[in-house]
Design an enzyme around this catalytic site. Structure first.
Site: not given
Length: 221
Positions: A30, A83, A99
């Protein structure tokens, strides 16, 4: 419908990114997915880069619950060690979260994302009991903290040699991106400085959930 920006107030917002399925994406990377998204925004000049931020979410225990993630469809949260999402604070007065791992719209209005993906701190403890976690839940155990870094600073300073994605035998836990590792003139690996929620370390500013929402949201949480 997934992928559509809800609410009338957001109807005229033009996304800063290509559609989700056209973005650079590698599962479990990520931090690099968002770096590539920052790079896209810089190169396409639709919005000023200074309106955009990389947001690392973690805590001292590296255990953060996030709901509405593709890795766990349904009502349960995913427990990530960290994250990363992109935040766009648009000049129109609204903020949006990008996201690439959520089932929520892409992009998603900030307040909707916070409500659905983070829930409130007060909700966490009964939620986790209901999912049968065999943990002694003490106040603050699952606190989410947010390191918010300007996109230009993130592009300039972030580096990763991807060593965190190898096991003790040197095998990849998840296949790495096909493009070269991201590095700077000063570093080949500083990911931990971004994951750290110590405000004395790294780049950007560190917020609690309530501080993050107060700073960037349109309503109190």
């Amino acid at each position: 419908m997934e992928g559509a920006v809800p609410t009338a107030a957001a109807a005229h917002y033009q996304p800063a990114s290509p559609p989700r399925d056209a973005c650079v994406y590698n599962s479990c990377y990520c931090e690099e997915n968002i770096w590539k998204l920052c790079e896209y925004i810089k190169n396409h000049d639709q919005y000023p880069l200074e309106e955009c931020y990389a947001v690392f979410i973690s805590n001292e225990r590296k255990m953060i619950p996030i709901w509405k993630q593709q890795a766990r469809p349904g009502d349960g949260p995913v427990i990530w060690d960290y994250h990363v999402v992109l935040l766009h604070v648009s000049s129109g007065g609204q903020s949006f979260i990008y996201d690439l791992d959520t089932v929520l719209p892409f992009p998603c209005p900030f307040d909707i994302y916070v409500e659905d993906a983070f829930k409130s701190d007060e909700d966490i403890h009964p939620q986790f009991r209901s999912f049968g976690f065999q943990l002694i839940i003490s106040r603050g155990f699952f606190d989410r903290k947010f390191r918010v870094i300007r996109a230009d600073s993130y592009l300039k300073n972030f580096a990763s040699d991807r060593s965190h994605m190898k096991d003790s035998s040197g095998n990849w836990r998840e296949p790495p991106p096909s493009y070269p590792c991201i590095e700077t003139g000063d570093s080949k690996m500083n990911l931990n400085d971004f994951i750290s929620m110590d405000p004395e370390v790294g780049w950007g500013a560190v917020y609690s959930l309530s501080e993050f929402v107060h700073r960037f949201g349109s309503q109190n949480y």
